[in-house]
Design a protein around this motif. Structure first.
Motif, PDB file in Angstrom:
ATOM      1  N   VAL A  22     -40.617  12.222 -10.197  1.00  0.00           N
ATOM      2  CA  VAL A  22     -42.013  12.670 -10.211  1.00  0.00           C
ATOM      3  C   VAL A  22     -42.672  12.301  -8.890  1.00  0.00           C
ATOM      4  CG1 VAL A  22     -44.271  12.309 -11.278  1.00  0.00           C
ATOM      5  CG2 VAL A  22     -42.261  12.633 -12.717  1.00  0.00           C
ATOM      6  N   GLN A  23     -42.464  11.061  -8.475  1.00  0.00           N
ATOM      7  CA  GLN A  23     -43.062  10.610  -7.217  1.00  0.00           C
ATOM      8  C   GLN A  23     -42.519  11.400  -6.028  1.00  0.00           C
ATOM      9  OE1 GLN A  23     -45.659   8.567  -6.953  1.00  0.00           O
ATOM     10  NE2 GLN A  23     -45.621   8.509  -9.191  1.00  0.00           N
ATOM     11  N   ILE A  67     -44.110  14.817  -6.022  1.00  0.00           N
ATOM     12  CA  ILE A  67     -45.489  14.779  -5.497  1.00  0.00           C
ATOM     13  C   ILE A  67     -45.473  14.617  -3.986  1.00  0.00           C
ATOM     14  CG2 ILE A  67     -47.623  13.427  -5.485  1.00  0.00           C
ATOM     15  CD1 ILE A  67     -47.100  12.876  -8.479  1.00  0.00           C
ATOM     16  N   PHE A 110     -39.719  19.576  -9.927  1.00  0.00           N
ATOM     17  CA  PHE A 110     -40.536  19.728 -11.130  1.00  0.00           C
ATOM     18  C   PHE A 110     -39.858  20.613 -12.177  1.00  0.00           C
ATOM     19  CE2 PHE A 110     -44.177  18.739  -8.127  1.00  0.00           C
ATOM     20  CZ  PHE A 110     -44.267  17.414  -8.540  1.00  0.00           C
ATOM     21  N   GLU A 162     -45.967  15.880 -19.974  1.00  0.00           N
ATOM     22  CA  GLU A 162     -46.163  15.323 -18.629  1.00  0.00           C
ATOM     23  C   GLU A 162     -45.421  16.135 -17.566  1.00  0.00           C
ATOM     24  OE1 GLU A 162     -45.526  11.142 -16.155  1.00  0.00           O
ATOM     25  OE2 GLU A 162     -44.779  11.312 -18.200  1.00  0.00           O
ATOM     26  N   ASN A 163     -44.183  16.516 -17.866  1.00  0.00           N
ATOM     27  CA  ASN A 163     -43.401  17.290 -16.898  1.00  0.00           C
ATOM     28  C   ASN A 163     -43.994  18.683 -16.699  1.00  0.00           C
ATOM     29  OD1 ASN A 163     -41.687  15.149 -16.455  1.00  0.00           O
ATOM     30  ND2 ASN A 163     -40.176  15.840 -17.928  1.00  0.00           N
ATOM     31  N   TYR A 201     -46.981  18.396 -14.318  1.00  0.00           N
ATOM     32  CA  TYR A 201     -46.654  18.355 -12.891  1.00  0.00           C
ATOM     33  C   TYR A 201     -46.198  19.725 -12.377  1.00  0.00           C
ATOM     34  CZ  TYR A 201     -47.333  13.368 -12.774  1.00  0.00           C
ATOM     35  OH  TYR A 201     -47.909  12.130 -12.826  1.00  0.00           O
ATOM     36  N   TYR A 223     -49.309  21.609 -11.960  1.00  0.00           N
ATOM     37  CA  TYR A 223     -50.002  21.104 -10.761  1.00  0.00           C
ATOM     38  C   TYR A 223     -49.386  21.721  -9.503  1.00  0.00           C
ATOM     39  CZ  TYR A 223     -51.556  17.731  -7.243  1.00  0.00           C
ATOM     40  OH  TYR A 223     -52.084  17.139  -6.136  1.00  0.00           O
ATOM     41  N   TYR A 224     -48.065  21.812  -9.484  1.00  0.00           N
ATOM     42  CA  TYR A 224     -47.365  22.429  -8.354  1.00  0.00           C
ATOM     43  C   TYR A 224     -47.841  23.876  -8.172  1.00  0.00           C
ATOM     44  CZ  TYR A 224     -43.683  25.220  -6.221  1.00  0.00           C
ATOM     45  OH  TYR A 224     -43.000  26.139  -5.462  1.00  0.00           O
TER      46      TYR A 224
END
Length: 173
Positions: free
Chosen positions: A46-47, A50, A65, A76-77, A80, A83-84
């Motif tokens: 995840v980090q 990001i 992702f 949660e996945n 992200y 978000y991408y």
């Protein structure tokens, strides 16, 4: 048996058990370490996703992702991944990821509720079984008490009969 044979057998048995204990402990430690490694790897993914997104490495971020979603389709996945897509102004894909996130949350909630309901049913069954067991124990105690009373009455009756027989034989003399 030969005492040397017994001593040798005991020694082998002890060494075998010690070896097995060491192997089991080693397997447990290895399993725990790999589990910790997997959790850390997922957090690092995840980090790193990001970081890749912030450094405009979009293809790499997308792969990370999407890989996370494929590996574990959690809310949660999906967040992200959405978000991408938002960062790339891909509204349709972001919306799809948000819907998938909502579906994953709903699924997790339904699974949690089902688990809680199952646990409640199990507890209900345990309580019913405990109540039934208590009822059976009380019934058994009553039956046992009744049996003891019956045996006592029979003993008294036998004693009275013996006494009467004894009195008859004594009065006949």
């Amino acid at each position: 048996m030969c005492p040397i044979y017994e001593m040798w057998r005991c020694l082998l048995k002890t060494k075998f058990l010690q070896t097995m204990k060491v192997r089991i402990k080693s397997l447990l430690v290895a399993g725990c370490l790999s589990l910790i490694g997997m959790v850390q790897l997922m957090a690092q993914d995840v980090q790193s996703g990001i970081k890749a997104l912030e450094s405009e490495q979009y293809t790499k971020a997308q792969g990370i992702f999407q890989g996370l979603v494929t590996a574990a389709p959690t809310a949660e996945n999906y967040f992200y991944l959405g978000y991408y897509y938002l960062r790339l102004d891909k509204a349709a894909e972001a919306k799809a990821a948000a819907e998938a996130k909502a579906a994953a949350e709903a699924k997790a909630k339904a699974e949690k509720e089902a688990k809680e309901a199952a646990q409640a049913e199990i507890q209900k069954a345990k309580d019913a079984a405990a109540a039934e067991l208590k009822k059976k124990e009380e019934e058994l105690k009553r039956t046992s008490d009744q049996l003891k009373e019956k045996q006592e009455r029979q003993m008294i009756l036998m004693l009275i009969q013996k006494r009467m027989l004894l009195l008859k034989t004594n009065s006949g003399k």
